[in-house]
Design a protein around this motif. Structure first.
Motif, short mmCIF file in Angstrom:
data_model
loop_
_atom_site.label_atom_id
_atom_site.label_comp_id
_atom_site.label_asym_id
_atom_site.label_seq_id
_atom_site.Cartn_x
_atom_site.Cartn_y
_atom_site.Cartn_z
N GLY A 1 0.82 -1.21 0.00
CA GLY A 1 0.00 0.00 0.00
C GLY A 1 0.85 1.25 0.00
O GLY A 1 2.06 1.21 -0.23
N SER A 2 0.23 2.38 0.29
CA SER A 2 0.93 3.67 0.34
C SER A 2 0.34 4.51 1.47
O SER A 2 -0.80 4.30 1.90
N THR A 3 1.12 5.47 1.93
CA THR A 3 0.66 6.35 3.00
C THR A 3 1.48 7.63 3.00
O THR A 3 2.58 7.68 2.47
N ASN A 4 0.90 8.67 3.62
CA ASN A 4 1.61 9.93 3.82
C ASN A 4 1.94 10.14 5.31
O ASN A 4 2.38 11.22 5.69
N ASN A 5 1.70 9.12 6.11
CA ASN A 5 1.86 9.24 7.56
C ASN A 5 3.00 8.37 8.07
O ASN A 5 3.03 7.17 7.81
N GLY A 6 3.90 8.98 8.81
CA GLY A 6 4.99 8.24 9.39
C GLY A 6 6.03 9.18 9.98
O GLY A 6 5.96 10.40 9.80
N LYS A 7 7.00 8.60 10.67
CA LYS A 7 8.06 9.43 11.26
C LYS A 7 9.31 8.59 11.50
O LYS A 7 9.25 7.37 11.63
N PHE A 8 10.44 9.29 11.55
CA PHE A 8 11.71 8.67 11.93
C PHE A 8 12.16 9.29 13.23
O PHE A 8 12.19 10.52 13.37
N LEU A 9 12.52 8.44 14.20
CA LEU A 9 12.94 8.90 15.52
C LEU A 9 14.40 8.56 15.76
O LEU A 9 14.83 7.44 15.52
N ASP A 10 15.14 9.54 16.26
CA ASP A 10 16.54 9.34 16.65
C ASP A 10 16.64 9.69 18.14
O ASP A 10 16.33 10.80 18.54
N ASN A 11 17.06 8.72 18.95
CA ASN A 11 17.29 8.96 20.37
C ASN A 11 18.61 8.31 20.74
O ASN A 11 18.66 7.14 21.11
N SER A 12 19.70 9.04 20.60
CA SER A 12 21.02 8.44 20.77
C SER A 12 21.92 9.38 21.56
O SER A 12 21.71 10.59 21.61
N ASP A 13 22.95 8.78 22.18
CA ASP A 13 23.91 9.59 22.94
C ASP A 13 25.34 9.08 22.74
O ASP A 13 26.15 9.08 23.65
#
Length: 206
Positions: free
Chosen positions: A149-161
């Motif tokens: 399928g296809s979508t316009n909804n999503g995110k990339f998360l970066d939580n690093s140290d």
């Protein structure tokens, strides 16, 4: 009376066709195939800018894109409220033809799954007593998501140290498209069809 050469060509074409169909049969009826695994191509684009206050990889992914593949047992989809783990996956985060990071099943701590209408890839990166890192790509599809399928909804998360420098942030995904990879049966069928077609053309010329 037929000459030996056309008969030889006919025998070769018949043998090739028989081999092709035998390959199809072997692929389609393998008794060891306990699950219905299918592989999908995934590609998408990131938003022009990360969320305000973001630092680290999300900022670098502005106007970038991602692509890759993943494999899942489609008989378990749609996933309703359960988690269906992907059996393998590789997703490259790319900016200006440079891969900035790859999310994959190369490490046991990495996970990827489909849960209801969510497709998620999580890369734990390096985990030590000093560093806790998480890179996650989460995509939201319509209900009854079955891997395509296809979508316009999503995110990339970066939580690093890493390196004692805290990095955290989010960049939105502006578009995603998922299509099934052409299965081996199709390639074998194309080879058989092409072989027979070539033989028929040569026979007509002869």
């Amino acid at each position: 009376m037929l000459s030996a050469t056309p008969l030889r060509r006919l025998s070769q074409a018949t043998a090739t066709a028989a081999l092709g169909f035998a390959m199809l049969a072997a692929i389609g009826t393998d008794p060891a195939q306990a699950v219905n695994l299918k592989t999908f191509n995934i590609s998408g684009n990131f938003a022009p800018a990360a969320l305000d206050g973001s630092v680290g990889l999300p900022v670098n992914l502005a106007n970038a894109f991602f692509n890759g593949t993943y494999t899942v047992d489609v008989d378990q989809l749609p996933a309703s409220s359960s988690f269906v783990d992907l059996t393998s996956w590789t997703v490259n985060l790319v900016k200006d033809n440079t891969v900035l990071r790859t999310l994959s099943n190369s490490l046991a701590v990495n996970t990827a799954y489909i849960q209801e209408n969510i497709l998620a890839f999580s890369d734990a990166g390096l985990l030590t007593d000093k560093n806790n890192n998480l890179y996650s790509l989460e995509l939201d599809f319509d209900s009854n998501f079955t891997g395509i399928g296809s979508t316009n909804n999503g995110k990339f998360l970066d939580n690093s140290d890493l390196g004692s420098v805290q990095k955290s942030g989010i960049t939105a995904v502006s578009f995603v498209k998922i299509e099934p990879v052409t299965e081996p049966q199709s390639f074998a069928g194309i080879i058989v069809f092409a072989t027979i077609s070539v033989w028929i053309k040569r026979k007509k010329k002869a």
